[in-house]
Design an enzyme around this catalytic site. Structure first.
Site, mmCIF file in Angstrom:
data_model
loop_
_atom_site.group_PDB
_atom_site.id
_atom_site.type_symbol
_atom_site.label_atom_id
_atom_site.label_comp_id
_atom_site.label_asym_id
_atom_site.label_seq_id
_atom_site.Cartn_x
_atom_site.Cartn_y
_atom_site.Cartn_z
ATOM 1 N N LYS A 1 6.797 3.876 -9.514
ATOM 2 C CA LYS A 1 5.377 3.754 -9.181
ATOM 3 C C LYS A 1 4.836 5.158 -8.963
ATOM 4 O O LYS A 1 5.534 6.015 -8.397
ATOM 5 C CB LYS A 1 5.257 2.915 -7.907
ATOM 6 C CG LYS A 1 3.846 2.636 -7.425
ATOM 7 C CD LYS A 1 3.917 1.751 -6.165
ATOM 8 C CE LYS A 1 2.546 1.316 -5.683
ATOM 9 N NZ LYS A 1 2.653 0.409 -4.507
ATOM 10 N N SER B 1 -0.060 -3.809 -5.075
ATOM 11 C CA SER B 1 -0.488 -2.625 -5.777
ATOM 12 C C SER B 1 0.526 -2.101 -6.790
ATOM 13 O O SER B 1 0.159 -1.284 -7.643
ATOM 14 C CB SER B 1 -0.802 -1.509 -4.774
ATOM 15 O OG SER B 1 0.359 -1.121 -4.069
ATOM 16 N N SER C 1 2.898 -5.397 -1.646
ATOM 17 C CA SER C 1 2.721 -4.751 -2.952
ATOM 18 C C SER C 1 3.925 -4.730 -3.881
ATOM 19 O O SER C 1 3.781 -4.365 -5.047
ATOM 20 C CB SER C 1 2.239 -3.319 -2.760
ATOM 21 O OG SER C 1 0.860 -3.329 -2.543
HETATM 22 N N1 GLN Z 1 -2.806 -5.852 -0.790
HETATM 23 C C1 GLN Z 1 -2.507 -5.174 0.430
HETATM 24 C C2 GLN Z 1 -3.525 -4.090 0.683
HETATM 25 O O1 GLN Z 1 -4.387 -3.934 -0.100
HETATM 26 C C3 GLN Z 1 -1.115 -4.615 0.398
HETATM 27 C C4 GLN Z 1 -1.005 -3.376 -0.367
HETATM 28 C C5 GLN Z 1 0.366 -2.786 -0.293
HETATM 29 O O2 GLN Z 1 1.323 -3.461 0.076
HETATM 30 N N2 GLN Z 1 0.441 -1.506 -0.602
HETATM 31 O O3 GLN Z 1 -3.479 -3.413 1.654
#
Ligand code: GLN
Length: 480
Positions: A76, A151, A175
């Site tokens: 990532k 994400s 994410s």
């Molecule tokens: N969807 C969650 C957020 O927007 C989790 C994102 C993540 O785990 N980085 O914060």
């Protein structure tokens, strides 16, 4: 051409000499080039990858290969890679070339893995659909009109499309698990502190945790073995070794079903998939019991207060002075800050910075941030108490299957996507998503949550399930 073998299978092909790492890497690079329309990658490093592959082949020839030596993987674009641009999905870092490697990258390098590139992601890891990326949305390999989740959407899509054998992602509130569920692959968020955060661009430091995404639980276990371990450069790194004593035979396993999670599950077909999985565990001899986690409904607001507060302080470092985007011709210091940050950050990131700053400001700190911290403690204690009675918890990973790109525009509705994943994040628990069904041609994920440092229990349960079922081997039917 896409290659859907597991990492373990490819490692044995390399051992047997039926293919070299250079050949494998060439194939992977051409598959990535063919699948450009998925937009899973922000950066691909062909030459660098082939050089690493040559070194890996030499190493294998000398009999020094480790489990991941010579295997093409991706990171990532939140993991710093020395000499290779690391954008975090943001205009702010669109030209940032780190002078050092993240610990995770160092560890995979030392084990001889081949980095083929950096995967697309929501900007600064804020999002559940990969639509907040400065580099555009990622398409779900199972249906290009749908999101891959976020994400770590690029990482999950790359694995699901058979472009790489594994990808490292990060999970702050879901994410790794949510995109794994949406794309039909396996993903592990380890216990907080298991995998070093050093060199991982910070979002919410008390929640951020790196972890692997792959096509099987066995692969996750191998990748976890490489990535996990104490790192003095991360102040919250855990010094605890992986405890094999926590491996348990499936018929000795006690599995808890938190009733609040199932009550909140609106989609009947997703519920039916979960029910089939539960029955499988019962038939395999596990004891399945209902448990209650009454604070489940406050997990989302608690998470969004804590995560945004931490994000607002972590992201204050992007001031246009030391590194990151800088505006043209600033008039004075105030103008430099204002325009650099306004131009460098996208809408969702700005929203988090604004709400986070608000909850930390004088007069609101006690009402929001402090309260959220207290509720976080209650949530954690509730999980810990539950693990006195059960070994793992089985829940849905997401409320539904992957939704169409553009379908969820309201931020609050987007935050609801995380309803089943943020609890384990707030409590610092290990949690894994694996495929367990199919609805409308799209994969369904189930989540297994374990006690602190109980990753082995997740591997036991998940691997047993995958040995008996084939959800994890289903490939995307349509060409992207
Ligand atoms: N969807 C969650 C957020 O927007 C989790 C994102 C993540 O785990 N980085 O914060």
């Amino acid at each position: 051409m896409s290659d859907f073998r597991t990492l373990v299978e490819v490692a044995s092909a390399l051992d047997a000499g039926t293919i070299s790492s250079v050949e494998l890497t060439r194939d992977v690079l051409s598959a990535i080039a063919d699948a450009k329309s998925l937009n899973a990658f922000i950066t691909v490093v062909d030459e660098r990858a082939l050089a690493q592959a040559r070194v890996a082949d030499d190493r294998r020839a000398k009999g020094l290969a480790a489990a991941v030596t010579g295997i093409p993987i991706a990171y990532k674009d939140i993991f710093c890679t020395r000499g290779v641009r690391t954008t975090c999905g943001s205009r702010m870092l669109a030209n940032f070339v780190p002078p050092y490697d993240a610990t995770v990258v160092e560890r995979f390098d030392a084990a001889g893995a081949v980095m083929v590139g950096k995967t697309n992601m929501d900007e600064f890891a804020m999002g559940s659909s990969n639509e907040t990326s400065y580099f555009g949305p990622v398409h779900n390999p199972h249906d290009p009109n749908r999101v891959p989740g976020g994400s770590s959407g690029g990482s999950a899509a790359a694995v699901a499309a058979g472009l790489v054998f594994a990808a490292m992602g990060t999970d702050t509130g879901g994410s790794i698990r949510q995109p794994a569920a949406f794309t039909g692959v396996s993903g592990l968020k380890p216990t907080y502190g298991r995998i070093s955060r050093y060199g991982m661009v910070a979002f919410a430091s008390s929640l951020d945790q790196g972890g692997p995404i792959a096509r099987s639980v066995r692969d996750l276990e191998v990748l976890f073995g490489v990535a996990a371990g104490f790192d003095p450069r991360d102040s919250t790194s855990a010094e605890l070794a992986v405890d094999p004593a926590r491996h348990k035979p499936i018929d000795a396993l006690r599995i808890g079903l938190p009733k609040e999670y199932f009550a909140a599950l609106g989609d009947r077909r997703v519920a039916a998939s979960l029910d089939t999985a539960r029955r499988w565990f019962e038939e395999a001899g596990a004891t399945v019991i209902d448990v209650s986690l009454p604070n489940t409904d406050v997990a989302i607001p608690t998470y969004y207060v804590v995560a945004s507060a931490e994000a607002s302080t972590n992201l204050s470092r992007y001031d246009g002075v030391r590194y990151g985007h800088r505006c043209e011709a600033p008039q004075d210091l105030e103008d430099l800050y204002l325009r650099s940050r306004s131009q460098g950050f996208g809408r969702e990131v700005k929203r988090r910075i604004l709400t986070g700053t608000y909850t930390l400001s004088i007069g609101y700190f006690d009402a929001y941030y402090l309260k959220a911290q207290r509720v976080r403690r209650l949530i954690r204690d509730e999980f810990v108490r539950t693990f006195a009675d059960v070994d793992v918890l089985l829940t849905p990973t997401t409320p539904g299957v992957a939704f169409p790109i553009g379908a969820v525009s309201d931020p609050i509705e987007m935050y609801q996507q995380d309803v089943f994943t943020v609890g384990a994040s707030l409590a610092g628990l290990p949690a894994m998503s694996i495929p367990c069904g199919w609805v409308d041609g799209l994969p369904v994920g189930m989540q297994l949550i374990g006690p602190h440092f109980g990753e082995s229990l997740l591997f036991t349960a998940g691997d047993a399930f995958q040995r008996a079922t084939d959800w994890h081997t289903r490939r995307p039917g349509r060409k992207p």
